[in-house]
Scaffold this active site. Structure first.
Site, PDB file in Angstrom:
ATOM      1  N   VAL A  52      -4.564  41.130 -27.579  1.00  0.00           N
ATOM      2  CA  VAL A  52      -5.092  40.796 -26.326  1.00  0.00           C
ATOM      3  C   VAL A  52      -5.993  41.977 -25.631  1.00  0.00           C
ATOM      4  O   VAL A  52      -6.664  41.899 -24.775  1.00  0.00           O
ATOM      5  CB  VAL A  52      -4.240  40.519 -25.574  1.00  0.00           C
ATOM      6  CG1 VAL A  52      -3.088  41.550 -24.942  1.00  0.00           C
ATOM      7  CG2 VAL A  52      -4.517  39.589 -24.078  1.00  0.00           C
ATOM      8  N   TYR A  53      -5.649  43.268 -26.219  1.00  0.00           N
ATOM      9  CA  TYR A  53      -6.303  44.474 -25.509  1.00  0.00           C
ATOM     10  C   TYR A  53      -7.691  44.527 -25.895  1.00  0.00           C
ATOM     11  O   TYR A  53      -7.862  44.494 -27.193  1.00  0.00           O
ATOM     12  CB  TYR A  53      -5.396  45.629 -26.113  1.00  0.00           C
ATOM     13  CG  TYR A  53      -4.099  45.877 -25.887  1.00  0.00           C
ATOM     14  CD1 TYR A  53      -3.342  45.045 -24.692  1.00  0.00           C
ATOM     15  CD2 TYR A  53      -3.135  46.710 -26.483  1.00  0.00           C
ATOM     16  CE1 TYR A  53      -2.191  45.423 -24.365  1.00  0.00           C
ATOM     17  CE2 TYR A  53      -1.910  46.740 -26.227  1.00  0.00           C
ATOM     18  CZ  TYR A  53      -1.406  46.296 -25.135  1.00  0.00           C
ATOM     19  OH  TYR A  53       0.165  46.127 -24.925  1.00  0.00           O
ATOM     20  N   SER A  54      -8.549  44.571 -25.087  1.00  0.00           N
ATOM     21  CA  SER A  54      -8.269  44.418 -23.672  1.00  0.00           C
ATOM     22  C   SER A  54      -9.538  43.099 -22.909  1.00  0.00           C
ATOM     23  O   SER A  54     -10.335  43.329 -22.543  1.00  0.00           O
ATOM     24  CB  SER A  54      -9.101  45.647 -23.131  1.00  0.00           C
ATOM     25  OG  SER A  54     -10.535  46.039 -23.745  1.00  0.00           O
TER      26      SER A  54
END
Length: 317
Positions: A52-54
């Site tokens: 999920v980053y970013s």
């Protein structure tokens, strides 16, 4: 630097884990490479990121951090001497999320491609998916371990009750077990973990690699007054949460301990305090400059006395 085994995984990590949430975000590719170079040069060997980053950044979809890390691994030829920790489950930029078996198997392929590797050392459930039985992600991970794509698994942001349920299910059904837990924990945020989770992880020999070890930067001592909150984009969220009587009491205790250790900093003391807690394997800390990560790595050499630990514990109780 003495390494510690993460749970019963067979993975041995340095006492500080590098957080990759800033890669491709507040640290561009060149800056991220410099931080990674400084981290391994200083003896670090475990790097934590997530699919999920970013995704929260406008124009990003998630995976940006993994992609930067993958390029560094390829260019520096470091895959064999670092451990890669990544996660799945949080909502991505396209709205997809969760721990369904098919979804995990789809996302691991995306992570492997971005990381430019054929295996992940520690694959973590980023957030509990309470819509599913605890066995569903474990079944997916069993397949991935059997296929050689994952070496060990961990959980993040799990309650004590759900973690216990998952550990019990692993034993009962012959499934791989979560060897680590990644919770929020620092001198300011203690109560929930110490009262409910740590007794369980110690009993079941689950490693703990807490995030927000520096309380979003508050425990560096950078933010002491309302005027200080304008020093960074984090300031607006730090003020309401930490800048209160208890927060100032913790900063005063950090200052007192720093005064007893030549050349120590509040950040080093805050991380060394976590490293000294029974059952805590290694805190996670991120950095946008090589100078910052070099400073943070010195926490692994800082030996806090019983008086230091007592003063910090009382101030943050």
């Amino acid at each position: 630097m003495q390494h510690r085994e993460l749970g019963r995984s067979g993975l041995h990590i340095a006492p500080l884990v590098l957080g990759g949430n800033v890669f491709g975000w507040t640290a561009d590719e060149a800056a991220s490479f410099k931080v990674l170079d400084a981290f391994v040069a200083g003896g670090g060997n475990a790097i934590d990121t997530a699919n999920v980053y970013s995704a929260w950044v406008p124009g990003h979809q998630g995976g940006e951090s993994e992609a930067v890390l993958g390029k560094w691994l390829k260019q520096r030829n470091r895959r064999d001497d670092v451990l890669i920790l990544t996660k799945v489950g949080m909502e991505m930029g396209d709205g997809s999320k969760g721990l369904a078996k098919a979804y995990i198997k789809q996302q691991v392929e995306n992570s492997l491609r971005r990381l430019q590797t054929d295996y992940i050392d520690l694959y973590q459930s980023h957030k509990d998916d309470e819509s599913l039985p605890v066995t569903e992600p474990l079944e997916a991970y069993a397949d991935l371990i059997r296929e050689g794509k994952v070496r060990a698994i961990g959980a993040s942001n799990y309650s004590a009750s759900r973690l216990r349920e998952a550990l019990d299910a692993s034993e009962q059904h012959g499934l791989p077990r979560y060897e680590s837990l990644q919770p929020e924990y620092n001198l300011y945020e203690r109560a929930g973990l110490e009262q409910e989770v740590l007794p369980l992880t110690r009993e079941r020999q689950v490693g703990v690699i807490p995030y927000f070890g520096l309380a979003s930067g508050f425990l560096t001592g950078k933010y002491r007054t309302e005027a200080d909150l304008s020093k960074s984009i984090r300031g607006s969220s730090i003020g309401p949460k930490y800048l209160n009587d208890r927060g100032r009491r913790i900063l005063a205790a950090l200052d007192a301990v720093v005064a007893r250790h030549a050349q120590a900093t509040p950040a080093q003391v805050a991380l060394a305090w976590i490293m000294a807690q029974p059952g805590l394997t290694a805190p996670i800390a991120s950095s946008t400059t090589p100078e910052q990560i070099t400073e943070l790595l010195r926490a692994t050499e800082l030996q806090l006395s019983p008086d230091d630990l007592r003063e910090l514990g009382e101030a943050s109780a």
